[in-house]
Each structure stands twice: as structure tokens, then as C-alpha cells.
Write a protein that holds these residues in place. Sequence first.
Motif, PDB file in Angstrom:
ATOM      1  N   GLN A 166       3.292   9.852  -3.937  1.00  0.00           N
ATOM      2  CA  GLN A 166       2.227  10.330  -4.826  1.00  0.00           C
ATOM      3  C   GLN A 166       2.786  10.762  -6.185  1.00  0.00           C
ATOM      4  OE1 GLN A 166      -1.080  10.008  -4.363  1.00  0.00           O
ATOM      5  NE2 GLN A 166      -0.400   8.892  -2.550  1.00  0.00           N
ATOM      6  N   GLN A 167       3.945  11.387  -6.185  1.00  0.00           N
ATOM      7  CA  GLN A 167       4.578  11.782  -7.449  1.00  0.00           C
ATOM      8  C   GLN A 167       5.008  10.553  -8.245  1.00  0.00           C
ATOM      9  OE1 GLN A 167       7.792  14.224  -6.058  1.00  0.00           O
ATOM     10  NE2 GLN A 167       6.540  16.090  -6.015  1.00  0.00           N
ATOM     11  N   LEU A 168       5.622   9.594  -7.567  1.00  0.00           N
ATOM     12  CA  LEU A 168       6.125   8.404  -8.254  1.00  0.00           C
ATOM     13  C   LEU A 168       5.012   7.567  -8.864  1.00  0.00           C
ATOM     14  CD1 LEU A 168       8.929   7.328  -5.775  1.00  0.00           C
ATOM     15  CD2 LEU A 168       9.231   8.256  -8.082  1.00  0.00           C
ATOM     16  N   ILE A 169       3.900   7.402  -8.153  1.00  0.00           N
ATOM     17  CA  ILE A 169       2.829   6.546  -8.682  1.00  0.00           C
ATOM     18  C   ILE A 169       2.108   7.195  -9.861  1.00  0.00           C
ATOM     19  CG2 ILE A 169       2.550   5.283  -6.516  1.00  0.00           C
ATOM     20  CD1 ILE A 169       0.009   6.872  -5.996  1.00  0.00           C
ATOM     21  N   ALA A 218     -11.146   0.666  -0.712  1.00  0.00           N
ATOM     22  CA  ALA A 218     -11.652   1.838  -0.001  1.00  0.00           C
ATOM     23  C   ALA A 218     -10.514   2.595   0.673  1.00  0.00           C
ATOM     24  CB  ALA A 218     -12.702   1.420   1.025  1.00  0.00           C
ATOM     25  N   MET A 219      -9.500   1.873   1.161  1.00  0.00           N
ATOM     26  CA  MET A 219      -8.374   2.518   1.846  1.00  0.00           C
ATOM     27  C   MET A 219      -7.343   3.092   0.887  1.00  0.00           C
ATOM     28  SD  MET A 219      -5.828   0.211   1.039  1.00  0.00           S
ATOM     29  CE  MET A 219      -4.489   0.613   2.080  1.00  0.00           C
ATOM     30  N   GLY A 220      -7.467   2.785  -0.397  1.00  0.00           N
ATOM     31  CA  GLY A 220      -6.526   3.289  -1.389  1.00  0.00           C
ATOM     32  C   GLY A 220      -6.045   2.185  -2.316  1.00  0.00           C
ATOM     33  N   SER A 221      -5.130   2.523  -3.171  1.00  0.00           N
ATOM     34  CA  SER A 221      -4.594   1.568  -4.142  1.00  0.00           C
ATOM     35  C   SER A 221      -3.578   0.645  -3.495  1.00  0.00           C
ATOM     36  CB  SER A 221      -3.926   2.316  -5.295  1.00  0.00           C
ATOM     37  OG  SER A 221      -4.877   3.080  -5.999  1.00  0.00           O
ATOM     38  N   VAL A 222      -3.435  -0.545  -4.073  1.00  0.00           N
ATOM     39  CA  VAL A 222      -2.418  -1.499  -3.658  1.00  0.00           C
ATOM     40  C   VAL A 222      -1.706  -2.017  -4.908  1.00  0.00           C
ATOM     41  CG1 VAL A 222      -3.478  -2.214  -1.480  1.00  0.00           C
ATOM     42  CG2 VAL A 222      -4.112  -3.397  -3.585  1.00  0.00           C
ATOM     43  N   TRP A 223      -0.435  -2.340  -4.739  1.00  0.00           N
ATOM     44  CA  TRP A 223       0.404  -2.817  -5.833  1.00  0.00           C
ATOM     45  C   TRP A 223       0.974  -4.175  -5.476  1.00  0.00           C
ATOM     46  CZ3 TRP A 223      -0.157   2.035  -4.160  1.00  0.00           C
ATOM     47  CH2 TRP A 223      -0.419   3.031  -5.092  1.00  0.00           C
ATOM     48  N   GLY A 269       0.857  -1.180   0.000  1.00  0.00           N
ATOM     49  CA  GLY A 269       0.000   0.000   0.000  1.00  0.00           C
ATOM     50  C   GLY A 269       0.889   1.224   0.000  1.00  0.00           C
ATOM     51  N   PRO A 270       0.292   2.404   0.034  1.00  0.00           N
ATOM     52  CA  PRO A 270       1.110   3.632   0.016  1.00  0.00           C
ATOM     53  C   PRO A 270       2.129   3.711   1.158  1.00  0.00           C
ATOM     54  CG  PRO A 270      -1.167   4.152  -0.460  1.00  0.00           C
ATOM     55  CD  PRO A 270      -1.129   2.696  -0.068  1.00  0.00           C
ATOM     56  N   GLN A 271       1.771   3.278   2.347  1.00  0.00           N
ATOM     57  CA  GLN A 271       2.722   3.333   3.463  1.00  0.00           C
ATOM     58  C   GLN A 271       3.899   2.395   3.229  1.00  0.00           C
ATOM     59  OE1 GLN A 271       2.721   5.396   6.327  1.00  0.00           O
ATOM     60  NE2 GLN A 271       4.808   4.602   6.336  1.00  0.00           N
ATOM     61  N   GLU A 272       3.621   1.201   2.701  1.00  0.00           N
ATOM     62  CA  GLU A 272       4.705   0.264   2.408  1.00  0.00           C
ATOM     63  C   GLU A 272       5.611   0.797   1.305  1.00  0.00           C
ATOM     64  OE1 GLU A 272       1.662  -1.738   4.645  1.00  0.00           O
ATOM     65  OE2 GLU A 272       1.467  -0.678   2.749  1.00  0.00           O
ATOM     66  N   LEU A 273       5.025   1.468   0.308  1.00  0.00           N
ATOM     67  CA  LEU A 273       5.843   2.098  -0.729  1.00  0.00           C
ATOM     68  C   LEU A 273       6.744   3.165  -0.114  1.00  0.00           C
ATOM     69  CD1 LEU A 273       3.302   2.581  -3.646  1.00  0.00           C
ATOM     70  CD2 LEU A 273       5.168   0.915  -3.521  1.00  0.00           C
ATOM     71  N   GLN A 274       6.180   3.951   0.757  1.00  0.00           N
ATOM     72  CA  GLN A 274       6.949   4.999   1.426  1.00  0.00           C
ATOM     73  C   GLN A 274       8.118   4.388   2.194  1.00  0.00           C
ATOM     74  OE1 GLN A 274       4.432   7.644   3.670  1.00  0.00           O
ATOM     75  NE2 GLN A 274       6.126   8.386   4.906  1.00  0.00           N
ATOM     76  N   ASP A 275       7.846   3.334   2.944  1.00  0.00           N
ATOM     77  CA  ASP A 275       8.903   2.675   3.722  1.00  0.00           C
ATOM     78  C   ASP A 275       9.936   2.021   2.816  1.00  0.00           C
ATOM     79  OD1 ASP A 275       7.457   3.442   5.965  1.00  0.00           O
ATOM     80  OD2 ASP A 275       6.599   1.441   6.288  1.00  0.00           O
ATOM     81  N   ARG A 276       9.481   1.312   1.788  1.00  0.00           N
ATOM     82  CA  ARG A 276      10.397   0.571   0.911  1.00  0.00           C
ATOM     83  C   ARG A 276      11.296   1.507   0.121  1.00  0.00           C
ATOM     84  NH1 ARG A 276      13.894  -1.328  -1.430  1.00  0.00           N
ATOM     85  NH2 ARG A 276      13.941  -3.170  -2.767  1.00  0.00           N
ATOM     86  N   LEU A 277      10.736   2.620  -0.357  1.00  0.00           N
ATOM     87  CA  LEU A 277      11.495   3.553  -1.178  1.00  0.00           C
ATOM     88  C   LEU A 277      12.253   4.585  -0.359  1.00  0.00           C
ATOM     89  CD1 LEU A 277       8.789   4.095  -3.930  1.00  0.00           C
ATOM     90  CD2 LEU A 277      10.895   2.752  -4.143  1.00  0.00           C
ATOM     91  N   GLY A 278      11.906   4.711   0.921  1.00  0.00           N
ATOM     92  CA  GLY A 278      12.576   5.677   1.778  1.00  0.00           C
ATOM     93  C   GLY A 278      12.266   7.109   1.394  1.00  0.00           C
ATOM     94  N   VAL A 279      11.015   7.350   1.017  1.00  0.00           N
ATOM     95  CA  VAL A 279      10.609   8.684   0.578  1.00  0.00           C
ATOM     96  C   VAL A 279       9.383   9.145   1.358  1.00  0.00           C
ATOM     97  CG1 VAL A 279      11.574   8.362  -1.738  1.00  0.00           C
ATOM     98  CG2 VAL A 279       9.181   7.765  -1.313  1.00  0.00           C
TER      99      VAL A 279
END
Length: 66
Positions: free
Chosen positions: A23-26, A39-44, A7-17
Amino acid sequence: MGRHLYGPQELQDRLGVSRQRVQQLIQRPDFPEPYDRLAMGSVWRIEDVEAWISKYRPHLNAPDEA
């Protein structure tokens, strides 16, 4: 059960951003499309994001993947 999605939080943690940078990267045309929108947002799918990291951010590969 193994994890298969970011999810967005995991992306933030994984990418260190920041959240704003995620939001810019996706929005980039080369970033993977979301696997689903909930409902909580997008998942990858993790494997899609990790493939993107390998191609566009190789310095973020885990030490055993380098």
C-alpha cells in the motif's frame, strides 16, 4: 493463458513485502499507475511493475534478468 497482470497479492509475493508495504509503495509517485481498477481492487501490467523493479529495486530481478 499467460499471466499479464499483478494484483495486490501478486505484488506482495513478487516484492517480498507485507500488504501494508505494498500500500505504501503503490502510493509513490514513481510507482506505475494501475492498468485498471476492478471491484476486487487495482491491477498492474506485469511489464510496468517489472520495469519499476529493474529501476528502483534491481536486487529483486530474477537471476536470468540480472
